[in-house]
Design an enzyme around this catalytic site. Structure first.
Site, PDB file in Angstrom:
ATOM      1  N   GLY A 155       0.679  -1.284  -0.164  1.00 46.36           N
ATOM      2  CA  GLY A 155      -0.074   0.060  -0.005  1.00 46.36           C
ATOM      3  C   GLY A 155       0.743   1.411   0.072  1.00 46.36           C
ATOM      4  NE  ARG A 184      -2.517  -4.301  -0.719  1.00 42.75           N
ATOM      5  CZ  ARG A 184      -1.716  -3.721   0.399  1.00 42.75           C
ATOM      6  NH1 ARG A 184      -0.567  -4.230   0.839  1.00 42.75           N
ATOM      7  NH2 ARG A 184      -2.166  -2.620   0.912  1.00 42.75           N
ATOM      8  N   GLY A 235       5.020  -7.591   4.530  1.00 36.71           N
ATOM      9  CA  GLY A 235       5.116  -8.558   3.219  1.00 36.71           C
ATOM     10  C   GLY A 235       6.140  -8.203   2.528  1.00 36.71           C
ATOM     11  CG  ASP A 261      -1.247   0.187   9.153  1.00 36.36           C
ATOM     12  OD1 ASP A 261      -1.918   1.399   8.739  1.00 36.36           O
ATOM     13  OD2 ASP A 261      -1.587  -0.571   8.415  1.00 36.36           O
TER      14      ASP A 261
END
Ligand SMILES: Nc1ncnc2c1ncn2[C@@H]1O[C@H](COP(=O)(O)OP(=O)(O)OP(=O)(O)O)[C@@H](O)[C@H]1O
Ligand SMILES: O=P(O)(O)OC[C@H]1O[C@](O)(CO)[C@@H](O)[C@@H]1O
Ligand SMILES: [Mg+2]
Length: 434
Positions: A84, A150, A177, A206
């Site tokens: 993201g 992704r 990831g 985050d």
């Protein structure tokens, strides 16, 4: 449990090339210049208060090395951005490019297009050769000039591509990831005995990557979230029994919700994934909210996207292309439950629901994040040029550190519910101690 042996960084071989960086003036003034391999940063710097006495774990201090593994004039580097978006991706790309080309004199820096997909020629676009004209203006823009994606790619295919393009250093910008993908690639290259350095740069609004006190993009996300909470507060305050409900990103951790609540100072309930709150019954969220509205005539609620997932037990969540679990929508669920609760009690109220969604991350970085991006990018270049591999740049106690990627991905960083941030939230909101 991480042990000291898990914190040793791999190297490609003896660094034999002198660094072209010049720190003569720093040296003359007795300041720091090159960082030696023996310089380390303690992971835990606190003591006392009944803590068990242990030998502190230490991490390698990041920074420019006097001797390099790669000869700068014969080095090809590449940058890839995955996962993201986060404010500051372009700033990191720019700083990595400038550090490589202007300060080390690396002649060729490639931009890999659309994440790991760009390392698979069967599905990805060709890399672009980065130059000053391309890179110079990108730091004013949100997003990533290279594109992102992704979804997995075969590490053998990616390693083939890296070898075919004669890439010596690959900088992998991304979240957990991406760092796992970087580790797989590093292992594949190691198996081939290929002398390629894989260097991770942590990216997440985050703020949930271990060994990184505050990741770039987080501060900008708080700024944007704050604007939205202010709007929710105005709407709630000026309505009859107004409730402003704001949903913020944060799938595993409540750092954005908690941080923005403290920044705003107007939030009455902050709901985070780390604390499963009771919804119904005495002392539960709905009763507590009702009580607050009765007493004060309005309330502001902030909910992290990963909060309250215990309320959906039994539902099989969907996964995205990278395998990340897609959460049930706690925002609209709470909106509907709050409305139903007040209706049942025939208690008039007005609820305004705000979900800023991507608005907090697809924007240019603020001043603080721009600073972090520059430091992260340049430290990554120092690590790569020294031949460090399978490594990610971290930051603890104001020091940039080289962290082996397996240690990074072996644990998830979540809010410390006994720490300053959560205590701050409780002091601001005065919500129940669920
Ligand atoms: N366990 C894994 N092993 C190898 N590669 C992975 C793994 N998890 C994710 N990846 C790959 O890394 C890339 C980015 O992963 P992902 O989409 O999960 O984003 P991320 O880096 O975690 O960032 P964020 O979640 O903050 O947006 C994708 O190409 C994905 O396939
Ligand atoms: O919709 P996308 O692009 O998959 O991103 C959503 C995710 O991005 C994150 O902000 C992580 O960067 C999560 O909190 C959120 O679930
Ligand atoms: Mg992730």
């Amino acid at each position: 449990m991480i042990e000291q042996k898990d914190l040793l960084v791999s190297g490609l071989g003896d660094p034999v090339h002198p660094s072209p960086l010049c720190f003569e003036s720093a040296k003359r003034h007795g300041g720091r210049h090159f960082v030696s391999e023996s310089e380390r940063v303690r992971l835990d710097i606190t003591e006392g208060g009944g803590r068990a006495v242990q030998t502190p774990l230490t991490l390698e201090e990041a920074g420019p090395r006097e001797r390099l593994f790669f000869d700068p004039r014969a080095t090809t580097a590449a940058i890839v951005t995955c996962g993201g978006l986060s404010p500051g991706l372009n700033n990191v790309i720019r700083s990595v490019f400038y550090e490589l080309s202007e300060n080390y004199g690396v002649p060729k820096v490639l931009g890999i297009r659309n994440g790991y997909r760009g390392l698979n020629p069967a599905v990805g676009k060709r890399p672009i050769l980065l130059n000053r004209e391309l890179v110079e203006p990108i730091d004013k823009l949100g997003g990533t000039a290279l594109g992102s994606s992704r979804g997995p790619q075969d590490p053998r295919v990616m390693a083939d591509f890296i070898e075919a393009q004669a890439i010596d250093i690959l900088f992998c910008l991304g979240g957990d990831g991406t760092q796992r993908g970087a580790h797989d690639l590093h292992k594949e290259l190691q198996r081939r005995e290929a002398k390629v350095a894989i260097v991770g740069i942590p990216k997440t609004i985050d703020n949930d990557i271990s060994f990184v006190h505050q990741s770039f993009g987080f501060a900008t996300a708080l700024d944007k979230a704050h604007e939205v909470i202010q709007a929710a507060h105005v709407e709630a305050r000026d309505a009859v029994n107004g409730i402003g409900l704001v949903k913020l990103m944060g799938r595993h951790a409540g750092f954005i919700a908690a941080g923005a609540s403290v920044v705003s100072q107007e939030v009455n309930f902050t709901l985070v994934p780390e604390i499963p709150f009771p919804l119904e019954g005495k002392g539960g969220f709905l009763e507590s909210l009702e009580d607050r509205v009765r007493r004060r005539g309005h309330a502001v609620v902030v909910v992290a996207e990963g909060a309250g997932q215990h309320l959906f037990e039994g539902k099989a969540g969907e996964r995205d292309a990278s395998g990340n679990l897609q959460h049930e929508d706690i925002g609209t669920y709470l909106r509907d439950r709050i409305k139903a609760h007040f209706a049942e009690r025939e208690f008039e109220m007005t609820l305004k629901y705000l979900d800023p969604s991507y608005f907090i991350r697809s924007v240019p970085a603020n001043g603080f994040d721009r600073f972090v991006c520059d430091q992260m990018g340049r430290h990554a270049v120092h690590a790569g040029m020294a031949g460090k591999t399978g490594v990610m740049i971290g930051m603890e106690h104001g020091h940039y550190i080289n962290v082996p990627i397996p240690a990074v991905v072996s644990r998830t960083k979540t809010l410390d519910v006994g720490g300053d941030l959560w205590r701050g939230v409780l002091q601001v909101t005065r919500q129940p101690r669920w």
